[in-house]
Scaffold this motif. Structure first.
Motif, PDB file in Angstrom:
ATOM      1  N   ALA A   1      29.323  22.115  30.825  1.00  0.00           N
ATOM      2  CA  ALA A   1      30.346  22.054  30.133  1.00  0.00           C
ATOM      3  C   ALA A   1      29.766  20.249  29.733  1.00  0.00           C
ATOM      4  CB  ALA A   1      31.078  21.622  30.897  1.00  0.00           C
ATOM      5  N   ARG A   2      28.915  20.062  30.523  1.00  0.00           N
ATOM      6  CA  ARG A   2      29.229  18.380  30.002  1.00  0.00           C
ATOM      7  C   ARG A   2      27.334  18.650  29.137  1.00  0.00           C
ATOM      8  NH1 ARG A   2      29.800  14.276  34.387  1.00  0.00           N
ATOM      9  NH2 ARG A   2      28.760  12.350  32.980  1.00  0.00           N
ATOM     10  N   GLU A   3      26.707  19.331  28.453  1.00  0.00           N
ATOM     11  CA  GLU A   3      25.846  19.311  28.376  1.00  0.00           C
ATOM     12  C   GLU A   3      26.333  19.907  26.573  1.00  0.00           C
ATOM     13  OE1 GLU A   3      22.993  20.567  25.498  1.00  0.00           O
ATOM     14  OE2 GLU A   3      24.505  22.158  26.634  1.00  0.00           O
ATOM     15  N   VAL A   4      27.347  20.513  26.830  1.00  0.00           N
ATOM     16  CA  VAL A   4      27.733  21.051  25.571  1.00  0.00           C
ATOM     17  C   VAL A   4      28.999  19.824  24.626  1.00  0.00           C
ATOM     18  CG1 VAL A   4      29.349  22.017  24.314  1.00  0.00           C
ATOM     19  CG2 VAL A   4      27.698  23.127  25.905  1.00  0.00           C
ATOM     20  N   VAL A   5      29.366  18.852  26.185  1.00  0.00           N
ATOM     21  CA  VAL A   5      30.855  18.839  25.461  1.00  0.00           C
ATOM     22  C   VAL A   5      29.754  16.944  25.087  1.00  0.00           C
ATOM     23  CG1 VAL A   5      32.428  18.580  26.200  1.00  0.00           C
ATOM     24  CG2 VAL A   5      31.557  17.212  27.478  1.00  0.00           C
ATOM     25  N   SER A   6      28.495  16.757  25.261  1.00  0.00           N
ATOM     26  CA  SER A   6      27.519  15.477  24.714  1.00  0.00           C
ATOM     27  C   SER A   6      26.935  15.742  23.168  1.00  0.00           C
ATOM     28  CB  SER A   6      26.164  15.698  25.079  1.00  0.00           C
ATOM     29  OG  SER A   6      25.064  16.693  25.737  1.00  0.00           O
ATOM     30  N   THR A   7      27.852  16.678  22.901  1.00  0.00           N
ATOM     31  CA  THR A   7      27.261  16.757  21.396  1.00  0.00           C
ATOM     32  C   THR A   7      28.212  16.844  20.664  1.00  0.00           C
ATOM     33  OG1 THR A   7      28.333  19.162  21.275  1.00  0.00           O
ATOM     34  CG2 THR A   7      25.410  18.916  21.641  1.00  0.00           C
ATOM     35  N   ARG A   8      29.618  16.434  21.357  1.00  0.00           N
ATOM     36  CA  ARG A   8      30.846  15.834  20.921  1.00  0.00           C
ATOM     37  C   ARG A   8      31.409  17.317  20.257  1.00  0.00           C
ATOM     38  NH1 ARG A   8      33.112  11.015  18.304  1.00  0.00           N
ATOM     39  NH2 ARG A   8      31.898   9.110  19.399  1.00  0.00           N
ATOM     40  N   ALA A   9      31.308  18.312  20.674  1.00  0.00           N
ATOM     41  CA  ALA A   9      32.157  19.556  20.893  1.00  0.00           C
ATOM     42  C   ALA A   9      33.459  19.181  21.882  1.00  0.00           C
ATOM     43  CB  ALA A   9      31.368  20.800  21.828  1.00  0.00           C
ATOM     44  N   SER A  10      33.916  20.388  21.683  1.00  0.00           N
ATOM     45  CA  SER A  10      35.522  19.634  22.342  1.00  0.00           C
ATOM     46  C   SER A  10      35.384  20.098  23.508  1.00  0.00           C
ATOM     47  CB  SER A  10      36.121  20.995  21.565  1.00  0.00           C
ATOM     48  OG  SER A  10      36.527  22.245  21.787  1.00  0.00           O
ATOM     49  N   LEU A  11      36.491  20.041  24.574  1.00  0.00           N
ATOM     50  CA  LEU A  11      36.581  20.076  25.678  1.00  0.00           C
ATOM     51  C   LEU A  11      37.171  21.210  25.968  1.00  0.00           C
ATOM     52  CD1 LEU A  11      38.888  18.389  28.217  1.00  0.00           C
ATOM     53  CD2 LEU A  11      39.467  20.901  27.619  1.00  0.00           C
ATOM     54  N   TYR A  12      37.400  22.297  25.156  1.00  0.00           N
ATOM     55  CA  TYR A  12      36.951  24.225  25.491  1.00  0.00           C
ATOM     56  C   TYR A  12      36.283  24.823  25.350  1.00  0.00           C
ATOM     57  CZ  TYR A  12      42.593  22.976  24.308  1.00  0.00           C
ATOM     58  OH  TYR A  12      43.989  22.784  24.109  1.00  0.00           O
ATOM     59  N   ALA A  13      35.392  24.096  24.448  1.00  0.00           N
ATOM     60  CA  ALA A  13      33.779  24.452  24.195  1.00  0.00           C
ATOM     61  C   ALA A  13      32.876  24.337  25.541  1.00  0.00           C
ATOM     62  CB  ALA A  13      33.354  23.587  23.424  1.00  0.00           C
ATOM     63  N   GLY A  14      33.203  22.870  25.677  1.00  0.00           N
ATOM     64  CA  GLY A  14      32.636  22.650  27.770  1.00  0.00           C
ATOM     65  C   GLY A  14      33.120  23.412  27.762  1.00  0.00           C
ATOM     66  N   VAL A  15      34.467  23.875  28.811  1.00  0.00           N
ATOM     67  CA  VAL A  15      35.293  24.831  29.384  1.00  0.00           C
ATOM     68  C   VAL A  15      34.638  26.372  29.410  1.00  0.00           C
ATOM     69  CG1 VAL A  15      37.078  25.765  30.345  1.00  0.00           C
ATOM     70  CG2 VAL A  15      37.173  23.200  29.858  1.00  0.00           C
TER      71      VAL A  15
ATOM     72  N   ALA B   1      39.529  22.156  36.514  1.00  0.00           N
ATOM     73  CA  ALA B   1      40.069  20.649  37.113  1.00  0.00           C
ATOM     74  C   ALA B   1      38.698  19.623  37.212  1.00  0.00           C
ATOM     75  CB  ALA B   1      40.875  20.691  38.212  1.00  0.00           C
ATOM     76  N   GLY B   2      37.392  19.940  37.920  1.00  0.00           N
ATOM     77  CA  GLY B   2      36.533  19.197  37.962  1.00  0.00           C
ATOM     78  C   GLY B   2      35.620  19.084  36.647  1.00  0.00           C
ATOM     79  N   TRP B   3      35.737  20.248  36.040  1.00  0.00           N
ATOM     80  CA  TRP B   3      35.074  21.024  35.011  1.00  0.00           C
ATOM     81  C   TRP B   3      35.709  19.596  33.745  1.00  0.00           C
ATOM     82  CZ3 TRP B   3      35.229  26.086  34.074  1.00  0.00           C
ATOM     83  CH2 TRP B   3      34.379  26.963  35.273  1.00  0.00           C
ATOM     84  N   CYS B   4      36.635  19.288  34.019  1.00  0.00           N
ATOM     85  CA  CYS B   4      37.635  18.470  33.052  1.00  0.00           C
ATOM     86  C   CYS B   4      37.539  17.410  33.182  1.00  0.00           C
ATOM     87  CB  CYS B   4      38.998  19.176  32.301  1.00  0.00           C
ATOM     88  SG  CYS B   4      39.384  20.592  32.358  1.00  0.00           S
ATOM     89  N   ALA B   5      37.739  16.971  34.509  1.00  0.00           N
ATOM     90  CA  ALA B   5      37.101  15.449  35.051  1.00  0.00           C
ATOM     91  C   ALA B   5      35.650  15.442  34.036  1.00  0.00           C
ATOM     92  CB  ALA B   5      37.370  15.844  36.125  1.00  0.00           C
ATOM     93  N   HIS B   6      34.679  16.098  34.514  1.00  0.00           N
ATOM     94  CA  HIS B   6      33.257  16.131  33.978  1.00  0.00           C
ATOM     95  C   HIS B   6      33.453  15.672  32.412  1.00  0.00           C
ATOM     96  CE1 HIS B   6      30.636  15.166  37.653  1.00  0.00           C
ATOM     97  NE2 HIS B   6      31.684  16.798  38.443  1.00  0.00           N
ATOM     98  N   ILE B   7      33.657  16.262  32.081  1.00  0.00           N
ATOM     99  CA  ILE B   7      33.927  16.315  30.051  1.00  0.00           C
ATOM    100  C   ILE B   7      35.008  15.023  29.670  1.00  0.00           C
ATOM    101  CG2 ILE B   7      35.257  17.220  28.271  1.00  0.00           C
ATOM    102  CD1 ILE B   7      34.618  20.568  30.067  1.00  0.00           C
ATOM    103  N   ILE B   8      35.639  14.601  30.293  1.00  0.00           N
ATOM    104  CA  ILE B   8      36.105  13.035  30.147  1.00  0.00           C
ATOM    105  C   ILE B   8      35.328  12.200  30.413  1.00  0.00           C
ATOM    106  CG2 ILE B   8      38.066  11.988  30.490  1.00  0.00           C
ATOM    107  CD1 ILE B   8      39.499  14.091  31.067  1.00  0.00           C
ATOM    108  N   GLU B   9      34.500  12.735  31.673  1.00  0.00           N
ATOM    109  CA  GLU B   9      33.703  11.727  31.772  1.00  0.00           C
ATOM    110  C   GLU B   9      32.351  10.721  30.915  1.00  0.00           C
ATOM    111  OE1 GLU B   9      32.490   9.921  36.128  1.00  0.00           O
ATOM    112  OE2 GLU B   9      31.219  11.435  35.358  1.00  0.00           O
TER     113      GLU B   9
END
Length: 392
Positions: A198-212, A346-354
């Motif tokens: 999840a974190r790797e995906v959103v590090s590209t500026r992909a959306s929260l949904y993509a990360g989840v 819950a944890g994924w979203c917290a990590h994605i935001i972080e």
């Protein structure tokens, strides 16, 4: 490249890839902490709603904050009608984790996306996913079994409402509380495979949904979240086995695994497994289920064999004990991993935001690890290309 100069492939184990303030594990001491709080304290005294707030916002809520947060979650449980309509056209034998992973991008379509990153928007979307994940799992089960999809009940707490939407009957308070504790125990676990995905995906500026969605894909594997279903399949296979101990000995003598035994990090015991083991024993006594007894026989035999081999760090993990607990709650085997996701979002979203807001400018550090090339090598100029009609 010679074997002496090659870097051993460790799957990034032991490699620090980012800072995080969300959770911490001491594998040698069997400690798990969420935002500074030990999992034992949260399991004994907290609720999943309070724990989810802690993970997302970084602090335990006041009474007013918890009431507001819980109200938000209850108010966002409904999923868009087009999602349910789409599900009705999907193959009824589709794997629930595939269905869940496919549903998250459908939820994204209802949102107005923007390249501008905003923490408050991400938090609102996180609350929405937290609220809707149980609805998606329950709705798919009802659809695939030819039953009407049930409306969320605003009078029920998170765990109780999920069981109501899934089973069509309101659970007793003890079962609802047990499931709530299970959700607390599964809510986060540092940089496991799905959280890293999840974190790797959103590090590209992909959306929260993509990360989840990426997290769901990683969680579906049998070496990660899918392990609980494999444990239950093992237990069901042994339901009428007169010699469970002999089966375990045969498995291990032939070099096969015992599903749910061993962990990549914990060396002295998984603190979550302690709670789930007791829960399974209590539920077994209440329902007359034999799974806790079978699990105990498997555990005792396997641990004795591991001890003889000097492998004292191979112990039951969270999957070994969560499988019979979910089964005794009436949760189908192939929904055990989706229930894991109901919590872990819950944890994924917290990590994605972080990850997305790692610094004041909200600039994620794009993940770009290196690989050790072991393919054909003909020097810096490359191998000589030959036309297809000249190749033998």
């Amino acid at each position: 490249m010679s074997e002496a100069t090659r870097v051993k492939n460790t799957g990034l184990r032991g490699v620090t890839v980012a800072d995080s303030a969300i959770s911490f594990i001491d594998g040698e001491k069997g400690v798990l902490i969420y935002r500074g709080y030990r999992i034992e304290d949260l399991a004994d005294h907290s609720s999943f709603m309070e724990t989810a707030f802690l993970l997302l916002f970084g602090t335990l809520p006041t009474g007013e904050q918890l009431e507001g947060f819980t109200g938000q979650v209850k108010g966002m449980r409904q999923v868009p009608p087009y999602v349910l309509e789409s599900m009705r056209h999907w193959p009824k034998d589709a794997r629930p984790m595939d269905v869940l992973q496919a549903s998250v991008p459908l939820l994204a379509m209802a949102e107005q996306h923007s390249d501008t990153m905003d923490r408050d928007v991400c938090l609102q979307r996180s609350i929405g996913l937290l609220a809707q994940m149980p609805t998606l799992v329950a709705a798919w089960h009802r659809i695939r079994t030819g039953q009407p999809v049930l409306e969320p009940d605003p009078d029920l707490d998170h765990a109780a409402n999920f069981l109501w939407m899934l089973q069509g009957k309101k659970p007793d308070a003890a079962t609802a509380h047990d499931l709530d504790v299970c959700l607390i125990l599964h809510a986060d676990h540092t940089f496991n495979a799905s959280t890293f995905a999840a974190r790797e995906v959103v590090s590209t500026r992909a959306s929260l949904y993509a990360g989840v969605a990426a997290g769901l894909g990683a969680l579906s594997g049998s070496l990660h979240g899918g392990a609980n279903a494999k444990v239950m399949e093992m237990l069901l296979k042994l339901e009428n086995e007169p010699d469970v101990e002999g089966w375990v000995k045969k498995q291990l003598s032939e070099g096969d695994r015992i599903m749910g035994m061993g962990h990549a990090i914990y060396k002295t015991g998984d603190p979550r497994a302690v709670y789930l083991k007791k829960m399974g024993q209590r539920l077994g006594e209440k329902t007359g289920g034999k799974w806790a007894s079978i699990s105990q026989r498997i555990e005792q035999t396997a641990l004795a064999i591991f001890a003889e081999r000097g492998k004292t760090t191979i112990l039951p993990n969270v999957d070994f004990n969560s499988a019979p607990v979910y089964y005794l709650m009436g949760i189908p085997t192939d929904l055990m991993t989706p229930v894991f996701a109901v919590s872990r979002v819950a944890g994924w979203c917290a990590h994605i935001i972080e990850e997305q807001f790692a610094d004041a400018q909200g600039k994620p550090a794009l993940y770009r690890p290196q690989a050790q090339y072991v393919g054909e090598y003909c020097g810096l100029m490359g191998c000589e290309y030959s036309p297809v009609n000249k190749r033998e």
